[in-house]
Design a protein around this motif. Sequence first.
Motif, PDB file in Angstrom:
ATOM      1  N   ALA A 188       0.845  -1.197   0.000  1.00  0.00           N
ATOM      2  CA  ALA A 188       0.000   0.000   0.000  1.00  0.00           C
ATOM      3  C   ALA A 188       0.880   1.246   0.000  1.00  0.00           C
ATOM      4  N   GLU A 189       0.569   2.199  -0.875  1.00  0.00           N
ATOM      5  CA  GLU A 189       1.373   3.423  -0.913  1.00  0.00           C
ATOM      6  C   GLU A 189       0.990   4.381   0.207  1.00  0.00           C
ATOM      7  N   LEU A 190      -0.197   4.206   0.770  1.00  0.00           N
ATOM      8  CA  LEU A 190      -0.625   4.988   1.924  1.00  0.00           C
ATOM      9  C   LEU A 190      -1.421   4.075   2.842  1.00  0.00           C
ATOM     10  N   ALA A 191      -1.039   4.022   4.112  1.00  0.00           N
ATOM     11  CA  ALA A 191      -1.778   3.258   5.115  1.00  0.00           C
ATOM     12  C   ALA A 191      -2.235   4.229   6.194  1.00  0.00           C
ATOM     13  N   ILE A 192      -3.533   4.281   6.424  1.00  0.00           N
ATOM     14  CA  ILE A 192      -4.139   5.269   7.307  1.00  0.00           C
ATOM     15  C   ILE A 192      -4.588   4.590   8.595  1.00  0.00           C
ATOM     16  N   ASP A 193      -4.148   5.117   9.718  1.00  0.00           N
ATOM     17  CA  ASP A 193      -4.605   4.626  11.015  1.00  0.00           C
ATOM     18  C   ASP A 193      -5.948   5.285  11.313  1.00  0.00           C
ATOM     19  N   HIS A 194      -7.035   4.537  11.145  1.00  0.00           N
ATOM     20  CA  HIS A 194      -8.363   5.138  11.272  1.00  0.00           C
ATOM     21  C   HIS A 194      -8.702   5.493  12.717  1.00  0.00           C
ATOM     22  N   THR A 195      -7.890   5.043  13.675  1.00  0.00           N
ATOM     23  CA  THR A 195      -8.137   5.415  15.068  1.00  0.00           C
ATOM     24  C   THR A 195      -7.583   6.797  15.391  1.00  0.00           C
ATOM     25  N   GLN A 196      -6.803   7.355  14.468  1.00  0.00           N
ATOM     26  CA  GLN A 196      -6.135   8.628  14.730  1.00  0.00           C
ATOM     27  C   GLN A 196      -6.698   9.795  13.931  1.00  0.00           C
ATOM     28  N   GLY A 197      -7.708   9.547  13.096  1.00  0.00           N
ATOM     29  CA  GLY A 197      -8.254  10.646  12.312  1.00  0.00           C
ATOM     30  C   GLY A 197      -9.216  10.161  11.253  1.00  0.00           C
ATOM     31  N   ASP A 198      -9.685  11.097  10.437  1.00  0.00           N
ATOM     32  CA  ASP A 198     -10.680  10.824   9.405  1.00  0.00           C
ATOM     33  C   ASP A 198     -10.001  10.251   8.167  1.00  0.00           C
ATOM     34  N   PHE A 199     -10.299   9.004   7.847  1.00  0.00           N
ATOM     35  CA  PHE A 199      -9.647   8.377   6.701  1.00  0.00           C
ATOM     36  C   PHE A 199     -10.092   9.016   5.388  1.00  0.00           C
TER      37      PHE A 199
END
Length: 225
Positions: A188-199
């Motif tokens: 994945a070129e971007l992995a978003i921690d959904h617990t830390q903000g708005d994906f």
Amino acid sequence: MRALQVTRNGAPSEALEVVEVALPEPGPGQVRVRVSAGSLNWNDIDRCRGRVTSIPMKPPFTLGMDVCGVVDAAGAGGEKWLGRRVVAITQMAQGGLAEYALAPLASVFDAPEGLDDAEAASMLLPFHTTHLALFRRGGLAPGETLLVHSGASGLGSAAIQLGVAKGARVLATAGGAEKTKLCTELGAELAIDHTQGDFATAVLDHTRDVGAHVVCDLAGGDFVA
């Protein structure tokens, strides 16, 4: 033969027992696999607990949806598989966590030579399911952007790898630093921690407000717009 059976519904630690059961005989359109490795899916755990699953079962029954092993017996139409190392989705998606298991011919495939038995057994359902979702249903094409929710899950990790192999730009969400790290390691070129903000904001920022062409949603709930 020995089999790992759900003898009553409940937590796996309470409901599972290794028992002796009859050796299954393949009928027309079936093969019998001498199992060397079997996977454990979330559906197996849900079945054990008596929760709603795609194919509900009542105890006693043997867990195991997909296996790797060698075909040692075949019913009519399955003779060509005798002696071959295969991966297979078991009959009615049960019975794989045993010494022998039955599988319908439509769900039997040659095991990949580059994978050991455990790897081969664990890749079949996740990659098969996500391949259908991404390409048959989603129509994902090279150059498009794929967003995978729950990217560190079994299906999610398969979706990331299949998307990358197709030539798509793959973005993923997951919960926590360890899981997002796995997503990037898988491609994945971007992995978003959904617990830390708005994906959603992160996806739009990364794609310059274009968003994703295909979303593989393995989370549901608040993740559905």
